[in-house]
Design a protein around this motif. Structure first.
Motif, PDB file in Angstrom:
ATOM      1  N   ARG A 103       0.828  -1.201   0.000  1.00 25.16           N
ATOM      2  CA  ARG A 103       0.000   0.000   0.000  1.00 25.16           C
ATOM      3  C   ARG A 103       0.868   1.260   0.000  1.00 25.16           C
ATOM      4  N   GLY A 104       0.463   2.195  -0.844  1.00 28.93           N
ATOM      5  CA  GLY A 104       1.099   3.501  -0.853  1.00 28.93           C
ATOM      6  C   GLY A 104       2.409   3.581  -1.599  1.00 28.93           C
ATOM      7  N   GLU A 105       2.773   2.522  -2.318  1.00 26.57           N
ATOM      8  CA  GLU A 105       4.038   2.606  -3.048  1.00 26.57           C
ATOM      9  C   GLU A 105       3.790   2.830  -4.535  1.00 26.57           C
ATOM     10  N   VAL A 106       4.832   3.305  -5.203  1.00 25.01           N
ATOM     11  CA  VAL A 106       4.800   3.366  -6.662  1.00 25.01           C
ATOM     12  C   VAL A 106       5.692   2.249  -7.156  1.00 25.01           C
ATOM     13  N   LEU A 107       5.078   1.254  -7.785  1.00 20.77           N
ATOM     14  CA  LEU A 107       5.846   0.105  -8.263  1.00 20.77           C
ATOM     15  C   LEU A 107       5.997   0.209  -9.768  1.00 20.77           C
ATOM     16  N   GLY A 108       7.212   0.174 -10.241  1.00 16.64           N
ATOM     17  CA  GLY A 108       7.469   0.195 -11.675  1.00 16.64           C
ATOM     18  C   GLY A 108       7.739  -1.217 -12.169  1.00 16.64           C
ATOM     19  N   ILE A 109       7.033  -1.630 -13.226  1.00 20.21           N
ATOM     20  CA  ILE A 109       7.266  -2.948 -13.814  1.00 20.21           C
ATOM     21  C   ILE A 109       8.095  -2.740 -15.074  1.00 20.21           C
ATOM     22  N   VAL A 110       9.284  -3.331 -15.112  1.00 18.37           N
ATOM     23  CA  VAL A 110      10.090  -3.217 -16.327  1.00 18.37           C
ATOM     24  C   VAL A 110      10.375  -4.610 -16.877  1.00 18.37           C
ATOM     25  N   GLY A 111      10.835  -4.640 -18.099  1.00 20.94           N
ATOM     26  CA  GLY A 111      11.150  -5.902 -18.743  1.00 20.94           C
ATOM     27  C   GLY A 111      11.253  -5.665 -20.232  1.00 20.94           C
ATOM     28  N   GLY A 112      11.950  -6.561 -20.913  1.00 23.96           N
ATOM     29  CA  GLY A 112      12.124  -6.405 -22.353  1.00 23.96           C
ATOM     30  C   GLY A 112      10.794  -6.557 -23.069  1.00 23.96           C
ATOM     31  N   SER A 113      10.809  -6.263 -24.362  1.00 22.29           N
ATOM     32  CA  SER A 113       9.578  -6.423 -25.136  1.00 22.29           C
ATOM     33  C   SER A 113       9.167  -7.886 -25.127  1.00 22.29           C
ATOM     34  N   GLY A 114       7.883  -8.120 -24.936  1.00 21.27           N
ATOM     35  CA  GLY A 114       7.383  -9.493 -24.989  1.00 21.27           C
ATOM     36  C   GLY A 114       7.571 -10.277 -23.714  1.00 21.27           C
ATOM     37  N   THR A 115       7.948  -9.606 -22.608  1.00 23.75           N
ATOM     38  CA  THR A 115       8.085 -10.342 -21.356  1.00 23.75           C
ATOM     39  C   THR A 115       6.769 -10.361 -20.582  1.00 23.75           C
ATOM     40  N   GLY A 116       5.736  -9.762 -21.150  1.00 23.99           N
ATOM     41  CA  GLY A 116       4.417  -9.882 -20.539  1.00 23.99           C
ATOM     42  C   GLY A 116       4.123  -8.860 -19.464  1.00 23.99           C
ATOM     43  N   LYS A 117       4.664  -7.644 -19.607  1.00 23.24           N
ATOM     44  CA  LYS A 117       4.355  -6.593 -18.637  1.00 23.24           C
ATOM     45  C   LYS A 117       2.885  -6.191 -18.723  1.00 23.24           C
ATOM     46  N   SER A 118       2.484  -5.907 -19.956  1.00 23.35           N
ATOM     47  CA  SER A 118       1.098  -5.494 -20.126  1.00 23.35           C
ATOM     48  C   SER A 118       0.144  -6.652 -19.845  1.00 23.35           C
ATOM     49  N   VAL A 119       0.570  -7.858 -20.182  1.00 18.86           N
ATOM     50  CA  VAL A 119      -0.272  -9.029 -19.900  1.00 18.86           C
ATOM     51  C   VAL A 119      -0.485  -9.161 -18.400  1.00 18.86           C
ATOM     52  N   LEU A 120       0.558  -8.897 -17.626  1.00 20.76           N
ATOM     53  CA  LEU A 120       0.440  -8.964 -16.168  1.00 20.76           C
ATOM     54  C   LEU A 120      -0.584  -7.946 -15.684  1.00 20.76           C
ATOM     55  N   LEU A 121      -0.488  -6.721 -16.207  1.00 17.42           N
ATOM     56  CA  LEU A 121      -1.444  -5.680 -15.809  1.00 17.42           C
ATOM     57  C   LEU A 121      -2.858  -6.106 -16.185  1.00 17.42           C
ATOM     58  N   ARG A 122      -3.018  -6.578 -17.423  1.00 18.63           N
ATOM     59  CA  ARG A 122      -4.350  -6.979 -17.887  1.00 18.63           C
ATOM     60  C   ARG A 122      -4.894  -8.139 -17.066  1.00 18.63           C
ATOM     61  N   THR A 123      -3.998  -9.026 -16.644  1.00 18.49           N
ATOM     62  CA  THR A 123      -4.449 -10.175 -15.852  1.00 18.49           C
ATOM     63  C   THR A 123      -4.937  -9.715 -14.478  1.00 18.49           C
ATOM     64  N   ILE A 124      -4.204  -8.787 -13.874  1.00 13.07           N
ATOM     65  CA  ILE A 124      -4.591  -8.335 -12.537  1.00 13.07           C
ATOM     66  C   ILE A 124      -5.937  -7.616 -12.580  1.00 13.07           C
ATOM     67  N   VAL A 125      -6.171  -6.799 -13.608  1.00 10.93           N
ATOM     68  CA  VAL A 125      -7.433  -6.068 -13.652  1.00 10.93           C
ATOM     69  C   VAL A 125      -8.561  -6.882 -14.291  1.00 10.93           C
ATOM     70  N   GLY A 126      -8.269  -8.145 -14.627  1.00  8.99           N
ATOM     71  CA  GLY A 126      -9.346  -9.037 -15.046  1.00  8.99           C
ATOM     72  C   GLY A 126      -9.673  -9.012 -16.522  1.00  8.99           C
ATOM     73  N   LEU A 127      -8.777  -8.461 -17.350  1.00  8.87           N
ATOM     74  CA  LEU A 127      -9.040  -8.457 -18.790  1.00  8.87           C
ATOM     75  C   LEU A 127      -8.491  -9.710 -19.455  1.00  8.87           C
TER      76      LEU A 127
END
Lengths: 377, 271
Positions: free
Chosen positions: B45-69
């Protein structure tokens, strides 16, 4: 879970300065009720203290309520002081206060005679400009078409054949069905009328004249406008939106030559073919119905056809096809080029493309009818 | 691996802080391609977490999975204590109102003005008088750093940077506790990106947000992220503050955090 316990705001008016005490959870969820229940600060109050020491939670909505109140009171010359706020609440209040716009937005559109005339004038001028632009685009297509005919190696053959398949071959089933049904309907209606005079055999002339001269090609053009015209506008319009057309121009490709000419040429070739197919289907449907309903045998039907109908009747119908094709292609692609902004525009332009091309095709058909009748053809 | 190196894998959970997002054993697979293989991640709680990784490592997929898309193949995800994959429908809907998502290109409703875009979630979820909703929406637009006259504009009339801010205003509409940002500074000029970073930092402090940010922007990582999670080899390779990242013994992480651009960003931060 959202706790529905609402904040309460009480006013202590006896003390000096006047104290507004906020307790509980001041959250957006219940803000409407909180505002209704909020005591009004007596007018003429010089100083108001807002005591937040009993606030359990506050979000931007709650902060807005207090900031908005403070702003209004300060405009009346009252000093507002906030006490008992935690550091985070102070930061939140400050952030929200800074974010409140200075002036209310005026949403209402202008009404009345002058704005109406203004809009009317703008639309009239806009329509005039559109017509000029459309005619210019039509001329540009003609120039490029001729250019391709003179230098055929510049023609994008693969694109042409793709569009011929899409607009022509794939439209054959619907066109056959439509033509057949028109023949059936005409025979049915004609039979009901003609049998009153014992002139059943003239149903052949009725069907042949109306299908070959008018209906076959007109209805085919309407189907193609709805089927391919809309597809052209939507696909090329989306390309425009994605800046694909800009990209082509920077790469030295002429979008008219690459996108427009193959599509218009495909329509020019395929619309007469489809019209011819519709004619045949109409005659077959009419012959079948005449046979079943009136006992006009197929042999007699064909014999009457040979006797009364010359090739010119078919020609009068077919001669209109290329004109209709040009109208449909020009309007569809001009509308596509007008797409801008968002995907909403693609939808609007596609609708406009179909409506306009169908109306103009029908109007043009009427002009042809008048022309042919004056020429006694 | 030398002695000073930060151990790979998600560092031991910090039990003293409240976990708002808990991802365990997440497996995402598209066809035969495995994107996440038993990925674990905690967001506090209360932190700013940055997700980094090369292209195709599934950063956006992780975000989409957490928000249920995106429905994962295996694993569990808890957001604010609610199991968002298998929990009761009502609880999941409640939790969805407590986060806001700003997509990369804004994903604003193109047929609505900015004001209507921000009001859209309020109309759906809040029972408030219209005038109050409008005033609140104007505040959110102001919070996102847009001028008041932007409220009446349609998304197509805005520049890329303003669209991102409008998307942020919409994400803030329901006063979320968690803010998901997908590539918030991509496509912005350096000045605009720095201003956006400042904005996020300011809002995060004032509103007490937890920010989950997928980003490529090293400047953002240095400027506003409390912690960084590196996605590589189909899992969270390492988490920690940016200072720790340079000592991670992994070729990709080393190259990312000690390359010329990283050094430039670090120098900028120090000056």
């Amino acid at each position: 879970m959202v706790t529905m316990m609402m904040a309460s705001i009480t006013l202590d008016g006896d003390t000096d300065p006047v104290v507004l005490r906020v307790t509980g959870r001041l959250l957006t969820v219940a803000l409407g009720a909180v505002e209704r229940a909020m005591p009004s600060v007596p007018s003429g109050t010089k100083t108001l203290k807002i005591d937040l020491s009993d606030v359990e939670a506050m979000d931007t909505g709650g902060a807005w309520l207090l900031a908005d109140l403070g702003r209004k009171l300060e405009a009346e010359g009252c000093t507002v002081e906030i006490t008992g706020a935690t550091e985070t609440q102070q930061a939140l209040l400050k952030t929200v206060t800074d974010a409140i716009p200075d002036e209310e937005l005026v949403e209402a559109p202008a009404r009345g005679l002058i704005p109406f005339l203004d809009r009317f004038g703008r639309r009239t001028v806009g329509t005039g400009e559109d017509i000029v632009s459309l005619l210019g685009f039509f001329g540009l297509i003609l120039v490029r078409l001729v250019g391709v005919l003179v230098r055929p190696w510049r023609l994008r053959a693969a694109a042409l054949f793709t569009h011929m398949e899409e607009t022509g071959l794939k439209a054959v089933p619907i066109v056959v069905l439509m033509g057949f049904m028109i023949g059936v309907v005409l025979a049915f209606q004609g039979a009901a009328q003609l049998s009153q005079f014992g002139a059943e055999v003239y149903v052949v002339d009725l069907i042949a004249y109306s299908v070959l001269r008018e209906l076959g090609i007109l209805l085919t053009a309407i189907i193609v406008a709805g089927r391919s015209g809309s597809a052209f506008t939507a696909s090329v319009g989306s390309m425009k939106l994605q800046q694909e057309i800009d990209a082509m121009e920077t790469l030295g490709l002429d979008p008219i030559e690459v996108l427009v000419v193959p599509r218009v040429l495909a329509l020019l070739i395929m619309l007469p073919v489809l019209g011819f197919i519709a004619n045949i289907a109409g005659l077959v449907g009419g012959a079948l119905m005449s046979w079943m309903d009136l006992g006009v045998s197929p042999g007699l039907f064909v014999a009457r056809l040979y006797e009364d109908i010359d090739g010119w009747q078919v020609g009068i119908g077919m001669i209109k096809a290329p004109f209709f094709a040009l109208v449909i292609g020009t309007i569809a692609l001009w509308q596509a080029m007008q797409v801008e902004g968002s995907s909403v525009s693609v939808g609007q332009r596609t609708t406009a493309s179909v409506v306009q091309s169908i109306s103009i095709v029908i109007a043009l058909d009427a002009v042809f009818s008048i022309f042919f009748s004056i020429m006694d053809l | 691996m030398d002695g000073a190196a930060v151990p790979l894998g998600d560092t031991a959970p910090d039990t003293t802080r409240e976990v708002v997002i808990r991802v365990r054993d997440l497996v995402n697979q598209f066809g035969k391609q495995v994107v996440h293989d038993h990925l674990d991640l905690d967001v506090y709680r209360g932190e700013v977490l940055g997700i980094v990784g090369g292209s195709g490592t599934g950063k956006s997929v992780l975000l989409r999975t957490i928000v249920g898309l995106n429905r994962p193949k295996e694993g569990s995800i808890e957001v604010l204590g609610v199991d968002v994959l298998n929990g009761p429908e009502a609880e999941r809907l409640q939790v969805e109102r407590r986060w806001g998502v700003a997509f990369q290109d804004g994903a604003l409703f193109s047929s609505l003005t900015v004001l209507q875009n921000v009001m859209a979630p309020m109309r759906e979820h809040l029972k408030l008088p219209r005038a109050m909703m409008k005033a609140l929406a104007e505040v959110k637009i102001g919070l996102a750093g847009l001028p008041p006259n932007a409220a009446d504009k349609y998304p197509s009339e805005l520049s890329g940077g303003m669209r991102k801010r409008a998307a942020l205003a919409r994400a803030l509409a329901l006063d979320p506790e968690i803010l998901f940002l997908d590539e918030p500074t991509a496509g912005l000029d350096p000045i605009g990106a720095a201003a956006y970073d400042e904005l996020i930092r300011g809002l995060q402090r004032a509103l007490g947000l937890t920010v989950f940010m997928v980003t490529h922007d090293l400047d953002s990582l240095y400027a506003i992220c409390d912690r960084i999670a590196v996605l590589a080899e189909k899992r969270v390779l390492v988490t920690g503050p940016i200072e720790d990242m340079t000592s991670v013994d992994h070729p990709w992480v080393k190259e990312y955090f000690t390359g010329p651009r990283a050094r430039a960003a670090q120098a900028k931060k120090k000056s």
